[in-house]
Design a protein around this motif. Sequence first.
Motif, PDB file in Angstrom:
ATOM      1  N   THR A 206       6.673  32.671 -37.194  1.00  0.00           N
ATOM      2  CA  THR A 206       7.931  32.368 -36.499  1.00  0.00           C
ATOM      3  C   THR A 206       8.805  33.617 -36.329  1.00  0.00           C
ATOM      4  O   THR A 206       9.532  33.728 -35.349  1.00  0.00           O
ATOM      5  CB  THR A 206       8.717  31.340 -37.347  1.00  0.00           C
ATOM      6  OG1 THR A 206       7.872  30.227 -37.617  1.00  0.00           O
ATOM      7  CG2 THR A 206       9.980  30.882 -36.655  1.00  0.00           C
ATOM      8  N   LYS A 207       8.714  34.543 -37.273  1.00  0.00           N
ATOM      9  CA  LYS A 207       9.618  35.689 -37.296  1.00  0.00           C
ATOM     10  C   LYS A 207       9.096  36.784 -36.364  1.00  0.00           C
ATOM     11  O   LYS A 207       9.182  36.678 -35.165  1.00  0.00           O
ATOM     12  CB  LYS A 207       9.816  36.170 -38.738  1.00  0.00           C
ATOM     13  CG  LYS A 207      10.169  35.020 -39.714  1.00  0.00           C
ATOM     14  CD  LYS A 207      11.524  34.406 -39.451  1.00  0.00           C
ATOM     15  CE  LYS A 207      11.782  33.087 -40.164  1.00  0.00           C
ATOM     16  NZ  LYS A 207      11.596  33.034 -41.584  1.00  0.00           N
ATOM     17  N   TYR A 208       8.502  37.854 -36.924  1.00  0.00           N
ATOM     18  CA  TYR A 208       8.171  38.999 -36.073  1.00  0.00           C
ATOM     19  C   TYR A 208       6.924  38.816 -35.221  1.00  0.00           C
ATOM     20  O   TYR A 208       6.784  39.457 -34.183  1.00  0.00           O
ATOM     21  CB  TYR A 208       8.027  40.267 -36.902  1.00  0.00           C
ATOM     22  CG  TYR A 208       9.344  40.838 -37.322  1.00  0.00           C
ATOM     23  CD1 TYR A 208      10.270  41.247 -36.363  1.00  0.00           C
ATOM     24  CD2 TYR A 208       9.684  40.950 -38.650  1.00  0.00           C
ATOM     25  CE1 TYR A 208      11.493  41.765 -36.738  1.00  0.00           C
ATOM     26  CE2 TYR A 208      10.909  41.472 -39.032  1.00  0.00           C
ATOM     27  CZ  TYR A 208      11.812  41.880 -38.073  1.00  0.00           C
ATOM     28  OH  TYR A 208      13.009  42.391 -38.436  1.00  0.00           O
ATOM     29  N   ILE A 209       5.976  37.984 -35.672  1.00  0.00           N
ATOM     30  CA  ILE A 209       4.745  37.863 -34.885  1.00  0.00           C
ATOM     31  C   ILE A 209       5.057  37.182 -33.559  1.00  0.00           C
ATOM     32  O   ILE A 209       4.723  37.689 -32.489  1.00  0.00           O
ATOM     33  CB  ILE A 209       3.651  37.127 -35.692  1.00  0.00           C
ATOM     34  CG1 ILE A 209       3.194  38.038 -36.840  1.00  0.00           C
ATOM     35  CG2 ILE A 209       2.480  36.737 -34.788  1.00  0.00           C
ATOM     36  CD1 ILE A 209       2.194  37.421 -37.782  1.00  0.00           C
ATOM     37  N   VAL A 210       5.743  36.053 -33.618  1.00  0.00           N
ATOM     38  CA  VAL A 210       6.210  35.408 -32.382  1.00  0.00           C
ATOM     39  C   VAL A 210       7.247  36.313 -31.706  1.00  0.00           C
ATOM     40  O   VAL A 210       7.147  36.615 -30.517  1.00  0.00           O
ATOM     41  CB  VAL A 210       6.778  34.013 -32.678  1.00  0.00           C
ATOM     42  CG1 VAL A 210       7.558  33.480 -31.482  1.00  0.00           C
ATOM     43  CG2 VAL A 210       5.647  33.039 -33.043  1.00  0.00           C
ATOM     44  N   GLY A 211       8.251  36.708 -32.465  1.00  0.00           N
ATOM     45  CA  GLY A 211       9.173  37.747 -32.016  1.00  0.00           C
ATOM     46  C   GLY A 211      10.197  37.381 -30.963  1.00  0.00           C
ATOM     47  O   GLY A 211      10.979  38.230 -30.543  1.00  0.00           O
TER      48      GLY A 211
END
Length: 391
Positions: A206-211
């Motif tokens: 949810t955090k940096y991978i999706v971004g």
Amino acid sequence: MKDETKLVVSGRDPEANFGIVNAPVYHASTILYSSLAELQQRHKERAEGKQVVSYGRMGTPTTWSLEDAVAELEGGYRSQVFPSGLAACAHAMQSFLKAGDHLLMTDSVYGPSRNFCDQVLSRFGIEVTYYDPLIGTGIKDLIRPNTRIVYVESPGSQTFEMQDIPAIADIAHKAGAIVMMDNTWASPLFYKPFDHGVDVSIQAGTKYIVGHSDVMMGIVTTSEEHWSTLQAGANLAGQTAGPDDVYLAQRGLRTLSVRLKQHMENGIRIAEWLKGRDEVHSVLHPALSDHPGHNLWKRDFLGASGLFSFRLKASSKQAVAAFMDDLELFGMGYSWGGYESLVIYADPSSYRTATKWDNTNPLIRLHIGLESTDDLISDLSAGFDRFNAVK
Ligand SMILES: *Cc1c(COP(=O)(O)O)cnc(C)c1O
């Protein structure tokens, strides 16, 4: 291959997909077989751990595109997607625990993971002991014969303590326990959990991978030794993630390196600027040289993300609200890792049990996005003017 290249090539196979650059989005529940023999063959291969299409819930080339890329970047064996970061934390723990087991949990863990331990694991006869995140080799005294998992998160949620994970892992492994890590802060780029003794690594994708602040996603990666336990735990509990969300996560992943470098640079600039402000008591950012965990960060991490906290000098609730309420570029809201800046207030003294947190100096957590840091500084400056007017 270096990480920047891995981000571009891993989990993609255009040649198998008409030359289309990105992985196909397969929407699937039923899978049709041409014969009973084929059905039985595919289920046999799946039971052996192969990536075989057998039923939508068990994975498709869409889910494998994200899982394979993340496994490669984390430096683990294989990965499994979950419908949120919290689902990933919960099912990672559950997959390895049974009644009568003992879990050692860092006191600085992400709050909802703590709630899962206290309100779910406790109902199934699993004992949880919280420990000081700075415990290091002292973890030895808390290990019991039935300790199954030592759970770490570094830096800690809200409070940014750095943990000596190799030291903890060494002791845990000698005692027959596994080390599980929430590696969301650093992302798979800035911390390589399997190089430091971690057995199971969790990403709130949810955090940096999706971004881009628009998808819930969780991903768990394990070493080869622990893969079958994790995969069985996820499959038996019916865990997967929807194909459109998986697609957006693998799409976000492709640009992680450029985004994260900018988040790091912007974050450090804002952290250093805050350090020079009269209103600020302290800045909790492990890349700053006076952070108590700076040496561990330098030793083990490859970079810093854009998330950190700072503490205001003792001040009234109204002054804190005056600072936060009218910020223009910092949205007030939970989660982080998107392209935009965020601000949230936290009071760790309300939930800590193994350690005491003194909340005299109000704690504010910032996520520094990709805006110009000049503009962000102007916004925060105006916030301090409002803060000083009511202090
Ligand atoms: C946000 C977060 C989670 C949970 O992720 P969701 O996708 O919001 O469920 C887990 N761990 C950490 C450290 C987080 O910041």
